[in-house]
Design a protein around this motif. Structure first.
Motif, PDB file in Angstrom:
ATOM      1  N   VAL A   1       0.853  -1.180   0.000  1.00 14.32           N
ATOM      2  CA  VAL A   1       0.000   0.000   0.000  1.00 14.32           C
ATOM      3  C   VAL A   1       0.892   1.233   0.000  1.00 14.32           C
ATOM      4  CG1 VAL A   1      -1.723   1.305   1.292  1.00 14.32           C
ATOM      5  CG2 VAL A   1      -1.866  -1.170   1.218  1.00 14.32           C
ATOM      6  N   LYS A   2       0.648   2.091  -0.972  1.00 12.45           N
ATOM      7  CA  LYS A   2       1.430   3.320  -1.077  1.00 12.45           C
ATOM      8  C   LYS A   2       0.761   4.473  -0.333  1.00 12.45           C
ATOM      9  CE  LYS A   2       3.597   4.108  -5.072  1.00 12.45           C
ATOM     10  NZ  LYS A   2       3.768   4.340  -6.513  1.00 12.45           N
ATOM     11  N   GLU A   3      -0.576   4.481  -0.342  1.00 11.27           N
ATOM     12  CA  GLU A   3      -1.301   5.614   0.229  1.00 11.27           C
ATOM     13  C   GLU A   3      -2.774   5.250   0.371  1.00 11.27           C
ATOM     14  OE1 GLU A   3      -2.637   9.967  -1.494  1.00 11.27           O
ATOM     15  OE2 GLU A   3      -0.697   9.190  -2.121  1.00 11.27           O
ATOM     16  N   THR A   4      -3.433   5.820   1.367  1.00  8.93           N
ATOM     17  CA  THR A   4      -4.883   5.706   1.499  1.00  8.93           C
ATOM     18  C   THR A   4      -5.425   7.094   1.798  1.00  8.93           C
ATOM     19  OG1 THR A   4      -4.785   5.253   3.865  1.00  8.93           O
ATOM     20  CG2 THR A   4      -4.783   3.348   2.392  1.00  8.93           C
ATOM     21  N   GLY A   5      -6.692   7.290   1.541  1.00  7.06           N
ATOM     22  CA  GLY A   5      -7.281   8.586   1.825  1.00  7.06           C
ATOM     23  C   GLY A   5      -8.790   8.548   1.698  1.00  7.06           C
ATOM     24  N   ALA A   6      -9.409   9.638   2.130  1.00  5.81           N
ATOM     25  CA  ALA A   6     -10.866   9.762   2.051  1.00  5.81           C
ATOM     26  C   ALA A   6     -11.224  11.222   1.884  1.00  5.81           C
ATOM     27  CB  ALA A   6     -11.522   9.202   3.305  1.00  5.81           C
ATOM     28  N   ASP A   7     -12.377  11.431   1.313  1.00  6.20           N
ATOM     29  CA  ASP A   7     -12.919  12.764   1.121  1.00  6.20           C
ATOM     30  C   ASP A   7     -13.520  13.253   2.429  1.00  6.20           C
ATOM     31  OD1 ASP A   7     -14.105  14.965  -0.482  1.00  6.20           O
ATOM     32  OD2 ASP A   7     -15.971  13.932   0.011  1.00  6.20           O
ATOM     33  N   ASP A   8     -13.374  14.521   2.746  1.00  6.92           N
ATOM     34  CA  ASP A   8     -13.881  15.063   4.015  1.00  6.92           C
ATOM     35  C   ASP A   8     -15.403  15.154   4.080  1.00  6.92           C
ATOM     36  OD1 ASP A   8     -14.074  17.116   2.174  1.00  6.92           O
ATOM     37  OD2 ASP A   8     -13.204  18.640   3.474  1.00  6.92           O
ATOM     38  N   MET A   9     -16.089  14.931   2.955  1.00  4.28           N
ATOM     39  CA  MET A   9     -17.554  14.955   2.954  1.00  4.28           C
ATOM     40  C   MET A   9     -18.150  13.557   2.832  1.00  4.28           C
ATOM     41  SD  MET A   9     -18.838  18.358   0.990  1.00  4.28           S
ATOM     42  CE  MET A   9     -17.575  18.777  -0.185  1.00  4.28           C
ATOM     43  N   GLY A  10     -17.334  12.531   2.930  1.00  2.00           N
ATOM     44  CA  GLY A  10     -17.833  11.160   2.868  1.00  2.00           C
ATOM     45  C   GLY A  10     -18.223  10.701   1.483  1.00  2.00           C
ATOM     46  N   ARG A  11     -17.707  11.375   0.457  1.00  2.00           N
ATOM     47  CA  ARG A  11     -18.094  11.023  -0.907  1.00  2.00           C
ATOM     48  C   ARG A  11     -17.243   9.909  -1.489  1.00  2.00           C
ATOM     49  NH1 ARG A  11     -17.659  16.863  -3.464  1.00  2.00           N
ATOM     50  NH2 ARG A  11     -15.613  16.550  -2.556  1.00  2.00           N
ATOM     51  N   TRP A  12     -16.021   9.734  -1.002  1.00  3.64           N
ATOM     52  CA  TRP A  12     -15.179   8.661  -1.505  1.00  3.64           C
ATOM     53  C   TRP A  12     -14.043   8.332  -0.557  1.00  3.64           C
ATOM     54  CZ3 TRP A  12     -15.098  13.026  -5.057  1.00  3.64           C
ATOM     55  CH2 TRP A  12     -14.021  13.890  -4.874  1.00  3.64           C
ATOM     56  N   SER A  13     -13.480   7.153  -0.812  1.00  2.00           N
ATOM     57  CA  SER A  13     -12.243   6.749  -0.154  1.00  2.00           C
ATOM     58  C   SER A  13     -11.402   6.038  -1.204  1.00  2.00           C
ATOM     59  CB  SER A  13     -12.508   5.846   1.052  1.00  2.00           C
ATOM     60  OG  SER A  13     -13.137   4.665   0.658  1.00  2.00           O
ATOM     61  N   TYR A  14     -10.090   6.018  -0.990  1.00  2.00           N
ATOM     62  CA  TYR A  14      -9.229   5.403  -1.988  1.00  2.00           C
ATOM     63  C   TYR A  14      -8.033   4.723  -1.346  1.00  2.00           C
ATOM     64  CZ  TYR A  14      -6.016   9.373  -1.500  1.00  2.00           C
ATOM     65  OH  TYR A  14      -5.145  10.317  -1.011  1.00  2.00           O
ATOM     66  N   ILE A  15      -7.430   3.852  -2.156  1.00  2.00           N
ATOM     67  CA  ILE A  15      -6.187   3.194  -1.791  1.00  2.00           C
ATOM     68  C   ILE A  15      -5.320   3.172  -3.046  1.00  2.00           C
ATOM     69  CG2 ILE A  15      -7.108   0.887  -2.264  1.00  2.00           C
ATOM     70  CD1 ILE A  15      -5.317  -0.103   0.078  1.00  2.00           C
ATOM     71  N   LYS A  16      -4.050   3.422  -2.865  1.00  2.00           N
ATOM     72  CA  LYS A  16      -3.092   3.377  -3.970  1.00  2.00           C
ATOM     73  C   LYS A  16      -2.150   2.210  -3.699  1.00  2.00           C
ATOM     74  CE  LYS A  16      -2.670   8.119  -5.531  1.00  2.00           C
ATOM     75  NZ  LYS A  16      -2.231   7.840  -6.849  1.00  2.00           N
ATOM     76  N   LEU A  17      -2.039   1.327  -4.692  1.00  2.00           N
ATOM     77  CA  LEU A  17      -1.208   0.137  -4.555  1.00  2.00           C
ATOM     78  C   LEU A  17      -0.009   0.215  -5.495  1.00  2.00           C
ATOM     79  CD1 LEU A  17      -4.054  -2.537  -4.632  1.00  2.00           C
ATOM     80  CD2 LEU A  17      -2.945  -1.565  -2.619  1.00  2.00           C
ATOM     81  N   ALA A  18       1.108  -0.339  -5.049  1.00  2.00           N
ATOM     82  CA  ALA A  18       2.285  -0.431  -5.905  1.00  2.00           C
ATOM     83  C   ALA A  18       2.059  -1.555  -6.902  1.00  2.00           C
ATOM     84  CB  ALA A  18       3.526  -0.703  -5.061  1.00  2.00           C
ATOM     85  N   GLY A  19       2.174  -1.231  -8.187  1.00  2.00           N
ATOM     86  CA  GLY A  19       2.003  -2.226  -9.233  1.00  2.00           C
ATOM     87  C   GLY A  19       3.337  -2.620  -9.824  1.00  2.00           C
ATOM     88  N   ARG A  20       3.288  -3.445 -10.845  1.00  2.00           N
ATOM     89  CA  ARG A  20       4.503  -3.872 -11.544  1.00  2.00           C
ATOM     90  C   ARG A  20       5.136  -2.698 -12.271  1.00  2.00           C
ATOM     91  NH1 ARG A  20       2.279  -9.371 -14.259  1.00  2.00           N
ATOM     92  NH2 ARG A  20       2.271 -10.591 -12.361  1.00  2.00           N
ATOM     93  N   ASP A  21       6.426  -2.835 -12.530  1.00  2.00           N
ATOM     94  CA  ASP A  21       7.170  -1.839 -13.315  1.00  2.00           C
ATOM     95  C   ASP A  21       7.037  -0.430 -12.757  1.00  2.00           C
ATOM     96  OD1 ASP A  21       7.890  -3.903 -15.071  1.00  2.00           O
ATOM     97  OD2 ASP A  21       6.065  -3.594 -16.261  1.00  2.00           O
ATOM     98  N   ASN A  22       7.047  -0.322 -11.443  1.00  2.00           N
ATOM     99  CA  ASN A  22       6.998   0.978 -10.767  1.00  2.00           C
ATOM    100  C   ASN A  22       5.692   1.737 -11.036  1.00  2.00           C
ATOM    101  OD1 ASN A  22       8.396   2.390  -8.859  1.00  2.00           O
ATOM    102  ND2 ASN A  22       9.515   3.644 -10.341  1.00  2.00           N
ATOM    103  N   SER A  23       4.631   1.018 -11.372  1.00  2.00           N
ATOM    104  CA  SER A  23       3.341   1.660 -11.638  1.00  2.00           C
ATOM    105  C   SER A  23       2.515   1.744 -10.356  1.00  2.00           C
ATOM    106  CB  SER A  23       2.569   0.881 -12.702  1.00  2.00           C
ATOM    107  OG  SER A  23       2.247  -0.407 -12.237  1.00  2.00           O
ATOM    108  N   THR A  24       1.454   2.523 -10.425  1.00  2.00           N
ATOM    109  CA  THR A  24       0.534   2.679  -9.299  1.00  2.00           C
ATOM    110  C   THR A  24      -0.878   2.359  -9.759  1.00  2.00           C
ATOM    111  OG1 THR A  24       1.910   4.400  -8.310  1.00  2.00           O
ATOM    112  CG2 THR A  24      -0.386   4.312  -7.604  1.00  2.00           C
ATOM    113  N   ILE A  25      -1.577   1.584  -8.946  1.00  2.00           N
ATOM    114  CA  ILE A  25      -2.986   1.303  -9.193  1.00  2.00           C
ATOM    115  C   ILE A  25      -3.778   2.056  -8.131  1.00  2.00           C
ATOM    116  CG2 ILE A  25      -4.767  -0.472  -9.325  1.00  2.00           C
ATOM    117  CD1 ILE A  25      -2.456  -2.470  -9.948  1.00  2.00           C
TER     118      ILE A  25
END
Length: 173
Positions: A1-25
């Motif tokens: 896991v590279k990063e997680t976060g959420a919107d301050d109004m409860g509209r979304w949350s996310y997670i960023k994952l390390a992918g192959r070849d230095n990519s991010t999902i």
């Protein structure tokens, strides 16, 4: 896991994952409030809560318009960074009904409706709201992610939890 976060109004949350070849999902789950007006919205609804927060800084609050603007800004940052993107959730909108809505998001960020891609669905084939015949719930993905989809779908209504929406899933290679 590279990063997680959420919107301050409860509209979304996310997670960023390390992918192959230095990519991010980047995986984003969203909730867009229903089309409404503050005079009709119940005081404890998500619409009324978001409207009240926006009223502090905006003369004419519009939760759906603000959702779209903020979502596009987030997706734009991720696309410019080269992230592979998955966006799923309850959009309270049917794809193709509003040119400023989901259609614009999919076009601007080159996102594919993975359920339709994988299963060849028409909008009327797959209701994701128990009290209607519409499909307000989607999973969209950028091209590299869409190509890696092995399976996707949704569970029957009330299979694991009671909800007017089914749980959706996506399996990637």
């Amino acid at each position: 896991v590279k990063e997680t976060g959420a919107d301050d109004m409860g509209r979304w949350s996310y997670i960023k994952l390390a992918g192959r070849d230095n990519s991010t999902i980047s995986i984003l789950t969203v909730y867009q409030v229903v089309e409404n007006h503050i005079a009709r919205a119940g005081p404890k609804t998500a619409f009324a809560q978001q409207w009240a927060i926006q009223r502090m800084t905006e003369p004419t609050p519009n939760p759906r318009k603000r959702f779209r603007k903020d979502l596009h800004a987030l997706l734009r940052r991720w696309k410019q960074a080269g992230d592979h993107i998955i966006v799923g959730g309850d959009f309270n909108e049917t794809l193709g009904t509003d040119p400023a809505g989901l259609s614009r998001m999919c076009t601007e960020f080159l996102l594919t409706d993975v359920m339709a891609l994988r299963h060849g669905l028409e909008e009327s084939d797959c209701a994701t709201y128990a009290r209607g015949k519409k499909r307000p719930d989607y999973i969209f993905a950028s091209s590299r992610i869409a190509a890696a989809v092995q399976s996707c779908g949704h569970e029957p209504f009330n299979h694991r939890i009671f909800s007017y929406h089914p749980a959706m899933f996506l399996a990637l290679d």
